[in-house]
Design a protein around this motif. Structure first.
Motif, PDB file in Angstrom:
ATOM      1  N   GLU A   1       0.933  -1.171   0.073  1.00 46.44           N
ATOM      2  CA  GLU A   1       0.042  -0.077  -0.102  1.00 46.44           C
ATOM      3  C   GLU A   1       0.772   1.233   0.110  1.00 46.44           C
ATOM      4  O   GLU A   1       0.779   2.068   0.868  1.00 46.44           O
TER       5      GLU A   1
ATOM      6  N   PRO B   1       2.283   4.844  -1.158  1.00 45.31           N
ATOM      7  CA  PRO B   1       1.782   5.966  -1.599  1.00 45.31           C
ATOM      8  C   PRO B   1       1.789   6.355  -2.954  1.00 45.31           C
ATOM      9  O   PRO B   1       2.399   5.891  -3.644  1.00 45.31           O
ATOM     10  N   ASP B   2       0.803   7.114  -3.442  1.00 47.85           N
ATOM     11  CA  ASP B   2       0.564   7.339  -5.042  1.00 47.85           C
ATOM     12  C   ASP B   2       1.690   8.233  -5.215  1.00 47.85           C
ATOM     13  O   ASP B   2       2.377   9.082  -4.201  1.00 47.85           O
TER      14      ASP B   2
ATOM     15  N   TYR C   1       6.439  12.520   0.090  1.00 51.24           N
ATOM     16  CA  TYR C   1       6.192  11.195  -0.505  1.00 51.24           C
ATOM     17  C   TYR C   1       7.356  10.346   0.014  1.00 51.24           C
ATOM     18  O   TYR C   1       7.294   9.331   0.296  1.00 51.24           O
TER      19      TYR C   1
ATOM     20  N   GLN D   1       6.614   9.275   3.442  1.00 47.19           N
ATOM     21  CA  GLN D   1       5.515   8.257   3.408  1.00 47.19           C
ATOM     22  C   GLN D   1       6.026   7.213   2.895  1.00 47.19           C
ATOM     23  O   GLN D   1       5.658   6.052   3.592  1.00 47.19           O
TER      24      GLN D   1
ATOM     25  N   GLN E   1       6.108   3.620   5.151  1.00 46.40           N
ATOM     26  CA  GLN E   1       5.409   2.554   4.769  1.00 46.40           C
ATOM     27  C   GLN E   1       6.115   1.222   4.651  1.00 46.40           C
ATOM     28  O   GLN E   1       5.764   0.302   5.051  1.00 46.40           O
TER      29      GLN E   1
END
Length: 195
Positions: free
Chosen positions: A71, A73-74, A85, A88, A92
């Protein structure tokens, strides 16, 4: 094929992949056999061969499943979003260390490189091209490759496992290198515009 048959097909395929994913929490990928998956899923080994033509086809889908479970991040749509980004992304990865390390090994790693890694490089090239439209394509590609390398699980592992940095230091290292790469590209872009 009826809807019921399709649902049964999807259910069994999902059962097989879920059992394999569970096994990756305990074993290395090269230790996972169809026999072990069948035992975990409580099905016959022969059933697995009905759903996957080969070990290669199975590993393709297992890689997709495990990667999806991260999952991540975009990917950012603006250069200014890159520091957040990175934070994140690394967080993750850090939260799912076992899964990341499984994906960074042998057969699965090559599959990640040939799919997700290439797609993210293309996204980055597009973002840099939009941000620095007058810059030479070769400079864009070189910068994108350097940044993309830093936006990878391999770089996270390098900082986290080899240097034993804490997560915040890993993030700061990556952000610093990305900022330096962007400064280079900005400088090249300005020089191109001035000439």
């Amino acid at each position: 094929m009826t809807t019921l048959q399709q649902k049964k097909l999807e259910f069994t395929r999902n059962l097989i992949l879920s059992a394999a994913c569970e096994l990756t929490d305990e074993l290395d990928v090269d230790e996972i056999s169809f026999k072990k998956i069948a035992q975990r899923a409580n099905i016959s080994e022969r059933t697995i061969f009905r759903y996957f033509d080969s070990r290669e086809a199975f590993l393709d889908e297992l890689t997709q499943r495990l990667y999806g479970q991260l999952e991540l991040p975009d990917f950012p749509t603006q250069i200014t979003q890159l520091p957040d980004y990175i934070s994140q992304f690394y967080t993750q990865l850090d939260n799912q260390q076992r899964k990341v390390l499984v994906l960074l090994k042998g057969e699965l790693f090559q599959r990640v490189l040939s799919t997700s890694a290439k797609a993210r490089l293309e996204e980055l090239i597009k973002l840099l091209t939009e941000t620095y439209p007058n810059t030479d394509e070769k400079e864009i590609v070189k910068t994108a490759a350097n940044i993309r390398h830093n936006l990878s699980a391999s770089s996270w592992r390098y900082y986290r496992m080899y240097f034993e940095f804490d997560l915040d230091t890993c993030i700061e290292c990556s952000q610093m290198l990305v900022a330096q790469a962007l400064q280079h590209l900005h400088k090249v872009s300005v020089e191109t515009t001035e000439t």
